[in-house]
Motif scaffolding. Structure first.
Motif, PDB file in Angstrom:
ATOM      1  N   UNK A  41      71.841  71.222  92.075  1.00  0.00           N
ATOM      2  CA  UNK A  41      70.637  71.721  91.606  1.00  0.00           C
ATOM      3  C   UNK A  41      70.500  73.186  91.905  1.00  0.00           C
ATOM      4  N   UNK A  42      71.472  73.764  92.628  1.00  0.00           N
ATOM      5  CA  UNK A  42      71.387  75.110  93.038  1.00  0.00           C
ATOM      6  C   UNK A  42      72.804  75.797  92.838  1.00  0.00           C
ATOM      7  N   UNK A  43      72.919  76.992  92.708  1.00  0.00           N
ATOM      8  CA  UNK A  43      74.300  77.776  92.315  1.00  0.00           C
ATOM      9  C   UNK A  43      75.016  77.867  93.693  1.00  0.00           C
ATOM     10  N   UNK A  44      74.433  77.767  94.737  1.00  0.00           N
ATOM     11  CA  UNK A  44      75.081  77.803  95.942  1.00  0.00           C
ATOM     12  C   UNK A  44      74.219  77.328  97.299  1.00  0.00           C
ATOM     13  N   UNK A  45      74.690  76.111  98.055  1.00  0.00           N
ATOM     14  CA  UNK A  45      73.790  75.780  98.938  1.00  0.00           C
ATOM     15  C   UNK A  45      74.048  76.503 100.353  1.00  0.00           C
ATOM     16  N   UNK A 100      77.127  84.120  93.032  1.00  0.00           N
ATOM     17  CA  UNK A 100      78.000  85.140  93.362  1.00  0.00           C
ATOM     18  C   UNK A 100      77.052  86.192  94.294  1.00  0.00           C
ATOM     19  N   UNK A 101      75.954  86.535  93.412  1.00  0.00           N
ATOM     20  CA  UNK A 101      75.078  87.483  93.895  1.00  0.00           C
ATOM     21  C   UNK A 101      74.517  86.974  95.076  1.00  0.00           C
ATOM     22  N   UNK A 102      74.058  85.843  95.574  1.00  0.00           N
ATOM     23  CA  UNK A 102      73.639  85.623  96.834  1.00  0.00           C
ATOM     24  C   UNK A 102      74.796  85.642  97.734  1.00  0.00           C
ATOM     25  N   UNK A 103      75.978  85.190  97.641  1.00  0.00           N
ATOM     26  CA  UNK A 103      76.952  85.467  98.515  1.00  0.00           C
ATOM     27  C   UNK A 103      77.023  87.016  98.987  1.00  0.00           C
ATOM     28  N   UNK A 134      78.021  92.494 101.474  1.00  0.00           N
ATOM     29  CA  UNK A 134      79.293  92.978 101.115  1.00  0.00           C
ATOM     30  C   UNK A 134      79.042  94.210 100.319  1.00  0.00           C
ATOM     31  N   UNK A 135      79.094  95.410 101.164  1.00  0.00           N
ATOM     32  CA  UNK A 135      78.853  96.750 100.632  1.00  0.00           C
ATOM     33  C   UNK A 135      79.800  97.527 100.048  1.00  0.00           C
TER      34      UNK A 135
END
Ligand code: NAD
Length: 370
Positions: free
Chosen positions: A54-58, A94-97, A103-104
């Motif tokens: 239910x979430x794109x990244x646990x 991917x945005x949360x990762x 990751x700058x």
């Protein structure tokens, strides 16, 4: 002495798992022959994670990513999740990762393989042998700057606005990445901004100049306006070695540089974060392409962008430049042998499915290692 490199594979959706399977075959090949091996974990991300959790990244997968020496990411997204709420959409994975791993620095190489010179829309002599690297600042600038919004002025006129803002440490850390990359390449950096018309551009130029004078006098630094850089990229791209620039200009210039090489299926990338005391950086490697739902599940995807993302991992996370060179040479051999996935198909070449391209690279590795 053997040492295990902890790699987390997040294959994602669509063609992500298909291309990643070929990368894993090459990782196995390397593990069997090198002094280090890979301790490979895997997790769900994007739509696949949404379906299961239910979430794109646990939080657990995020923790695994932060703990890994490097993350290998496939692609996320697909039309089946178009109606999902914004915060649960696959792309948020991917945005949360990127955000949580800080990751700058986004590295986008533009490398033209000889057998694919004709895939470029530019003339052979302009792109043959091209090998440049764009370092794009990824976590600051106008995409995140405040204030931003849409409002109504006292006279009733509506307006929209964003803010381009960079602090000195933000500029310094991404430029250090660029200078250090240049030391491993051809010792040249172009810093790109609009110092002629933007205060933040003038500030960027002053900060880069000071950093260069303090710590990187061995590197040739040139400054270039972003509009001129766009022009020079299509006019004489081989003049560049490393280009470092802001989030906005990097977004545009890296796509422009990518097209010098001709195909989305050949483009790798790396995103680097802060280094720990041992000098190891948080890092995520991913092909530039998306999940390609139109060809997913058909064994048609080009696995080479994912494989070249893995060679970036070898180079920038594991200091294994020789192995990266070897795999890149095997890719060149496979292409020279005439195999082509559909995205890079040319007259007179042989159509190859995803796994046959993997076979060809492994065959070339065997031949080179013999
Ligand atoms: P895409 O990159 O997935 O595909 C664009 C075109 O290029 C398609 O015709 C596709 O078949 C082809 N293509 C892409 N990669 C290929 C490969 N390796 N081999 C052969 N052909 C390839 O972009 P899109 O169609 O705009 O987006 C599809 C989905 O991917 C969307 O849900 C989008 O949000 C997502 N996306 C994800 C990422 C990511 O995970 N970082 C990046 C871009 C798009």
């Amino acid at each position: 002495m053997s040492s295990n490199k902890r790699v987390l594979i997040l294959a994602g959706d669509g063609i992500g798992p298909e291309v990643m399977r070929q990368v894993e075959r090459v990782m196995d090949w390397l593990s069997a022959r090198r002094s280090f091996s890979f301790d490979v974990g895997s997790g769900l991300v994007g739509g696949a994670s949404y379906e299961a959790h239910g979430t794109p990244l646990t939080d657990e997968t995020l923790a695994d990513a932060v703990a890994a020496d490097a993350v290998l990411f496939g692609a996320v997204g697909g039309p089946q999740w178009d109606d999902v709420a914004r915060e649960a959409r696959p792309e948020m994975g991917i945005l949360r990762l990127r955000k949580e791993m800080d990751l700058y620095a986004n590295l986008r190489p533009a490398l033209v393989f000889d057998p694919l010179v004709e895939a470029s829309t530019l003339k052979d002599e302009v792109v043959r042998g091209l090998d440049l690297m764009i370092v794009r600042e990824l976590t600051g600038g106008i995409y995140f700057g405040e204030p931003r919004g849409v409002d109504t002025l006292p006279d009733g006129i509506r307006r929209g606005f964003d803010t381009e803002v960079y602090s000195a440490p933000e500029i310094e850390r991404v430029c250090r990445v660029a200078f250090e990359l240049a030391r491993r390449r051809d010792n040249r950096v172009h810093s790109v901004e609009k110092a002629n018309v933007m205060e933040s551009g003038k500030f960027w130029r002053d900060e880069v100049t000071a950093l260069h004078a303090a710590d990187y006098g061995d590197i040739v630094l040139e400054h270039m306006y972003a509009d001129n850089c766009a022009m020079q990229l299509v006019r004489r791209p081989k003049q560049f070695d490393v280009i470092v620039t802001s989030n906005l200009f990097g977004d545009l210039l890296s796509d422009c540089a990518a097209m010098l090489t001709g195909s989305l299926g050949m483009l790798p990338s790396a995103s680097l974060g802060p280094a720990d005391e041992g000098g190891n950086r948080k890092a995520l490697y991913e092909p530039v392409h998306g999940s390609a739902p139109d060809i997913a599940g058909q064994n048609l995807a080009n696995p080479l962008a994912a494989l070249l993302s893995f060679t970036m991992m070898l180079r920038y996370s594991f200091g294994a430049a020789d192995d990266a060179d070897l795999i890149e040479a095997a890719v060149q051999d496979a292409l020279a042998g005439g195999l082509r996935t559909a995205d890079i198909m040319q007259d007179g070449m042989t159509a190859a499915p995803t796994d046959a391209m993997g076979d060809a690279v492994l065959g070339a590795l065997d031949a080179r290692a013999a």
